[in-house]
Design a protein around this motif. Structure first.
Motif, short mmCIF file in Angstrom:
data_model
loop_
_atom_site.label_atom_id
_atom_site.label_comp_id
_atom_site.label_asym_id
_atom_site.label_seq_id
_atom_site.Cartn_x
_atom_site.Cartn_y
_atom_site.Cartn_z
N MET A 34 0.73 -1.16 0.02
CA MET A 34 0.04 -0.11 -0.01
C MET A 34 0.88 1.13 0.07
O MET A 34 2.05 1.19 0.46
CB MET A 34 -0.86 -0.02 1.23
N GLY A 35 0.34 2.34 -0.81
CA GLY A 35 1.25 3.61 -0.84
C GLY A 35 0.67 4.56 -0.86
O GLY A 35 -0.75 4.88 -1.07
N TRP A 36 1.47 5.86 -0.68
CA TRP A 36 0.86 7.18 -0.72
C TRP A 36 1.56 7.83 -2.05
O TRP A 36 2.62 7.58 -2.20
CB TRP A 36 0.94 7.89 0.63
N PHE A 37 0.65 8.27 -2.71
CA PHE A 37 1.24 9.05 -4.02
C PHE A 37 0.52 10.51 -3.91
O PHE A 37 -0.51 10.89 -3.10
CB PHE A 37 0.67 8.34 -5.11
N ARG A 38 1.36 11.45 -4.91
CA ARG A 38 0.74 12.68 -4.78
C ARG A 38 0.86 13.16 -6.24
O ARG A 38 1.91 12.80 -6.90
CB ARG A 38 1.43 13.67 -3.90
N ALA A 40 0.92 17.12 -8.23
CA ALA A 40 0.68 18.69 -8.32
C ALA A 40 0.15 19.02 -9.51
O ALA A 40 0.14 18.20 -10.57
CB ALA A 40 2.08 19.30 -7.81
N PRO A 41 -0.28 20.28 -9.62
CA PRO A 41 -1.12 20.59 -10.93
C PRO A 41 0.14 20.65 -11.70
O PRO A 41 1.27 21.14 -11.80
CB PRO A 41 -1.47 22.05 -10.57
N GLY A 42 -0.05 20.06 -13.22
CA GLY A 42 0.87 20.05 -14.24
C GLY A 42 2.11 19.18 -14.15
O GLY A 42 2.84 19.05 -14.93
N LYS A 43 1.95 18.42 -13.11
CA LYS A 43 3.10 17.31 -12.89
C LYS A 43 2.68 15.99 -12.76
O LYS A 43 1.28 15.75 -12.64
CB LYS A 43 3.90 17.61 -11.49
N GLU A 44 3.34 15.04 -13.09
CA GLU A 44 3.00 13.48 -13.10
C GLU A 44 2.80 13.04 -11.58
O GLU A 44 3.32 13.62 -10.46
CB GLU A 44 4.06 12.68 -13.64
N ARG A 45 1.97 12.23 -11.44
CA ARG A 45 1.88 11.41 -10.01
C ARG A 45 3.28 10.80 -9.79
O ARG A 45 3.56 10.01 -10.47
CB ARG A 45 0.64 10.49 -10.16
N GLU A 46 3.35 11.16 -8.54
CA GLU A 46 4.72 10.48 -8.01
C GLU A 46 4.31 9.82 -6.49
O GLU A 46 3.53 10.18 -5.79
CB GLU A 46 5.69 11.70 -7.85
N GLY A 47 5.26 8.79 -6.39
CA GLY A 47 5.22 8.03 -5.10
C GLY A 47 5.87 8.78 -4.18
O GLY A 47 6.94 9.33 -4.22
N VAL A 48 5.19 8.75 -2.79
CA VAL A 48 5.85 9.36 -1.69
C VAL A 48 6.13 8.32 -0.86
O VAL A 48 7.20 8.64 -0.15
CB VAL A 48 4.58 10.22 -0.95
N ALA A 49 5.37 7.33 -0.39
CA ALA A 49 5.75 6.42 0.60
C ALA A 49 5.01 5.13 0.60
O ALA A 49 3.84 5.14 -0.11
CB ALA A 49 5.44 6.89 1.92
N TYR A 94 -3.08 14.37 -2.45
CA TYR A 94 -2.56 13.09 -2.13
C TYR A 94 -3.53 11.81 -2.16
O TYR A 94 -4.80 11.85 -1.82
CB TYR A 94 -2.08 13.23 -0.46
N TYR A 95 -3.01 10.66 -2.73
CA TYR A 95 -3.88 9.66 -3.01
C TYR A 95 -3.23 8.30 -2.18
O TYR A 95 -2.08 8.18 -2.10
CB TYR A 95 -4.06 9.07 -4.51
N CYS A 96 -4.11 7.49 -1.78
CA CYS A 96 -3.83 6.20 -1.13
C CYS A 96 -4.15 4.90 -2.29
O CYS A 96 -4.94 5.25 -2.91
CB CYS A 96 -4.05 5.93 0.30
N ALA A 97 -3.19 4.21 -2.27
CA ALA A 97 -3.25 3.04 -3.19
C ALA A 97 -3.02 1.73 -2.63
O ALA A 97 -2.18 1.67 -1.53
CB ALA A 97 -2.67 3.56 -4.68
N ALA A 98 -3.27 0.76 -3.40
CA ALA A 98 -2.97 -0.81 -3.03
C ALA A 98 -2.49 -1.22 -4.37
O ALA A 98 -3.23 -1.26 -5.42
CB ALA A 98 -4.08 -1.54 -2.32
N GLY A 99 -1.61 -2.31 -4.22
CA GLY A 99 -1.34 -2.84 -5.63
C GLY A 99 -0.21 -3.98 -5.14
O GLY A 99 0.19 -4.25 -4.10
N TYR A 100 0.34 -4.63 -6.37
CA TYR A 100 1.06 -5.91 -6.45
C TYR A 100 2.37 -5.50 -6.99
O TYR A 100 2.42 -5.28 -8.21
CB TYR A 100 0.37 -7.15 -6.86
N VAL A 101 3.33 -5.37 -6.34
CA VAL A 101 4.68 -5.21 -6.64
C VAL A 101 5.75 -6.10 -6.67
O VAL A 101 6.01 -6.62 -5.45
CB VAL A 101 5.16 -3.69 -6.16
#
Length: 125
Positions: A34-38, A40-49, A94-101
């Motif tokens: 599970m992770g947090w992503f963010r 910003a306007p005009g930028k790509e989504r990036e992983g935070v933690a 900021y978005y939370c997400a779940a995935g298989y990595v």
């Protein structure tokens, strides 16, 4: 039906703190992170933690190391992101997400299948 709901966003001054929470319900299948992503306007989504389910292994973006802490409560089905020493450049949705990595960075948003709707964080200077 899988649902991830973020909360805790808001506006703070630089140097302040915020605590984001993600409550998830439903049956999430085939995930190990599970992770947090963010984004910003005009930028790509990036992983935070990101956090590896069960083992508690964590991974942070260099830009937030030492300032942000991710944690998870399997019993309560929640995940949190404690954000300290916030900077204006932390301003984003900021978005939370779940995935298989496997064999890839757990901070890559393309690896995550389930997403919340996001919560806005605004840091003023």
């Amino acid at each position: 039906q899988v649902e991830l709901v973020e909360s805790g966003g808001g506006s703070v001054q630089a140097g302040g703190s915020l605590r984001l929470s993600c409550a998830f319900s439903g049956t999430i299948v085939n995930y190990n992170y599970m992770g947090w992503f963010r984004q910003a306007p005009g930028k790509e989504r990036e992983g935070v933690a990101a956090i590896y389910i069960g083992a508690g292994y964590t991974r942070y973006a260099d830009s937030v190391k030492g300032r942000f802490t991710i944690s998870q409560d399997n019993i309560k089905n929640t995940m949190t992101l404690q954000m300290n020493s916030l900077k204006p450049e932390d301003t984003a949705m900021y978005y939370c997400a779940a995935g298989y990595v496997v064999g890839a960075s757990p901070l890559d948003p393309l690896r995550f299948r389930y997403w919340g709707q996001g919560t806005q964080v605004t840091v003023s200077s």
